[in-house]
Design an enzyme around this catalytic site. Sequence first.
Site, PDB file in Angstrom:
ATOM      1  N   ARG A   9      -0.825  -6.733   1.147  1.00 26.17           N
ATOM      2  CA  ARG A   9      -0.922  -4.808   0.980  1.00 26.17           C
ATOM      3  C   ARG A   9      -1.524  -5.020   2.147  1.00 26.17           C
ATOM      4  O   ARG A   9      -2.655  -5.441   3.188  1.00 26.17           O
ATOM      5  CB  ARG A   9      -1.475  -5.064  -0.325  1.00 26.17           C
ATOM      6  CG  ARG A   9      -1.005  -4.773  -1.603  1.00 26.17           C
ATOM      7  CD  ARG A   9      -0.097  -3.684  -1.713  1.00 26.17           C
ATOM      8  NE  ARG A   9      -0.814  -2.242  -0.890  1.00 26.17           N
ATOM      9  CZ  ARG A   9      -1.589  -2.066  -1.790  1.00 26.17           C
ATOM     10  NH1 ARG A   9      -1.264  -1.637  -3.052  1.00 26.17           N
ATOM     11  NH2 ARG A   9      -1.250  -0.282  -1.323  1.00 26.17           N
ATOM     12  N   ARG A  65      10.344  -1.946  12.576  1.00 28.89           N
ATOM     13  CA  ARG A  65      11.329  -2.098  13.778  1.00 28.89           C
ATOM     14  C   ARG A  65      11.265  -2.379  15.385  1.00 28.89           C
ATOM     15  O   ARG A  65      12.286  -3.732  15.667  1.00 28.89           O
ATOM     16  CB  ARG A  65      12.865  -0.916  14.198  1.00 28.89           C
ATOM     17  CG  ARG A  65      12.841  -0.080  12.491  1.00 28.89           C
ATOM     18  CD  ARG A  65      13.921  -0.671  11.762  1.00 28.89           C
ATOM     19  NE  ARG A  65      14.194  -1.012  10.898  1.00 28.89           N
ATOM     20  CZ  ARG A  65      14.694  -1.769  10.030  1.00 28.89           C
ATOM     21  NH1 ARG A  65      14.615  -2.740   9.819  1.00 28.89           N
ATOM     22  NH2 ARG A  65      15.365  -1.046   8.866  1.00 28.89           N
ATOM     23  N   CYS A  76       9.763   4.050   3.800  1.00 24.02           N
ATOM     24  CA  CYS A  76       9.332   4.891   3.373  1.00 24.02           C
ATOM     25  C   CYS A  76       8.999   6.245   2.784  1.00 24.02           C
ATOM     26  O   CYS A  76      10.108   6.301   1.822  1.00 24.02           O
ATOM     27  CB  CYS A  76       9.261   6.071   4.985  1.00 24.02           C
ATOM     28  SG  CYS A  76       9.335   4.663   6.266  1.00 24.02           S
ATOM     29  N   GLU A  79       3.032   8.974  -1.210  1.00 25.73           N
ATOM     30  CA  GLU A  79       2.063   8.297  -2.136  1.00 25.73           C
ATOM     31  C   GLU A  79       1.563  10.271  -3.284  1.00 25.73           C
ATOM     32  O   GLU A  79       2.117  10.923  -2.770  1.00 25.73           O
ATOM     33  CB  GLU A  79       0.335   8.599  -1.119  1.00 25.73           C
ATOM     34  CG  GLU A  79       0.114   7.333  -0.565  1.00 25.73           C
ATOM     35  CD  GLU A  79       0.148   6.034  -1.495  1.00 25.73           C
ATOM     36  OE1 GLU A  79      -1.135   6.259  -2.007  1.00 25.73           O
ATOM     37  OE2 GLU A  79       0.776   5.029  -0.999  1.00 25.73           O
ATOM     38  N   ARG A  91      -0.010   2.971   4.240  1.00 22.35           N
ATOM     39  CA  ARG A  91      -0.481   1.857   2.998  1.00 22.35           C
ATOM     40  C   ARG A  91       1.072   1.047   3.966  1.00 22.35           C
ATOM     41  O   ARG A  91       2.561   1.624   3.786  1.00 22.35           O
ATOM     42  CB  ARG A  91      -0.771   2.253   1.553  1.00 22.35           C
ATOM     43  CG  ARG A  91      -1.520   3.231   1.981  1.00 22.35           C
ATOM     44  CD  ARG A  91      -1.416   2.914   0.070  1.00 22.35           C
ATOM     45  NE  ARG A  91      -2.994   3.516  -0.676  1.00 22.35           N
ATOM     46  CZ  ARG A  91      -3.561   5.301  -0.325  1.00 22.35           C
ATOM     47  NH1 ARG A  91      -2.551   5.960   0.076  1.00 22.35           N
ATOM     48  NH2 ARG A  91      -4.450   5.192  -0.912  1.00 22.35           N
ATOM     49  N   TYR A 109      -6.839  -4.230   5.413  1.00 19.55           N
ATOM     50  CA  TYR A 109      -7.863  -2.787   5.217  1.00 19.55           C
ATOM     51  C   TYR A 109      -8.959  -2.805   6.207  1.00 19.55           C
ATOM     52  O   TYR A 109      -9.714  -2.362   6.378  1.00 19.55           O
ATOM     53  CB  TYR A 109      -8.077  -2.953   3.636  1.00 19.55           C
ATOM     54  CG  TYR A 109      -6.921  -2.254   2.623  1.00 19.55           C
ATOM     55  CD1 TYR A 109      -6.455  -1.459   2.274  1.00 19.55           C
ATOM     56  CD2 TYR A 109      -6.786  -3.758   2.626  1.00 19.55           C
ATOM     57  CE1 TYR A 109      -5.795  -1.735   0.867  1.00 19.55           C
ATOM     58  CE2 TYR A 109      -5.446  -3.792   0.641  1.00 19.55           C
ATOM     59  CZ  TYR A 109      -5.374  -2.315   0.195  1.00 19.55           C
ATOM     60  OH  TYR A 109      -4.487  -2.494  -0.717  1.00 19.55           O
ATOM     61  N   ARG A 117      -9.692  -0.598  -0.762  1.00 15.58           N
ATOM     62  CA  ARG A 117     -10.143  -2.035  -0.811  1.00 15.58           C
ATOM     63  C   ARG A 117     -11.879  -2.999  -0.365  1.00 15.58           C
ATOM     64  O   ARG A 117     -11.165  -3.236   0.945  1.00 15.58           O
ATOM     65  CB  ARG A 117      -9.356  -2.945  -0.680  1.00 15.58           C
ATOM     66  CG  ARG A 117      -7.928  -2.190  -1.622  1.00 15.58           C
ATOM     67  CD  ARG A 117      -8.446  -2.592  -3.419  1.00 15.58           C
ATOM     68  NE  ARG A 117      -8.712  -3.825  -4.078  1.00 15.58           N
ATOM     69  CZ  ARG A 117      -7.151  -4.862  -4.283  1.00 15.58           C
ATOM     70  NH1 ARG A 117      -6.085  -4.326  -4.417  1.00 15.58           N
ATOM     71  NH2 ARG A 117      -8.218  -6.162  -4.857  1.00 15.58           N
TER      72      ARG A 117
END
Length: 124
Positions: A9, A65, A76, A79, A91, A109, A117
């Site tokens: 992540r 890419r 894609c 949220e 994210r 992050y 986080r």
Amino acid sequence: MRMYCRGIRGATTVENNTREEILAATRELLQLLIEKNEIQPENIASAIFSLTADLDAEFPAVEARKLGWTDTALMCTREIPVPGSLQKCIRVLIHYNTTRSIQEIQHVYIHGAVSLRPSFGMNL
């Protein structure tokens, strides 16, 4: 050695909803994830990028890419617009085939996303 599919992540923020800022922020985030986890494009199963509703100037996958992820399944999405949530946020969830243990995976992050986080936050 056994190979596992691990989730990696990461998240970052931008100041403005522009194509240039979205691509630059995505590049910075992906480069850190690549460096920290020694990611090889041929071992990426897929990656899902999400953006908050205030970002629509470009798809973050465009930058992936450019980094050589040409045979990787990329998506894609938006949220969920939770009231009071972090804005102008990008994210990513990378599904990566690796011999690393789950404890060896390094999530990243940065910028305003450190608040999501703090234990994975990086000071840049």
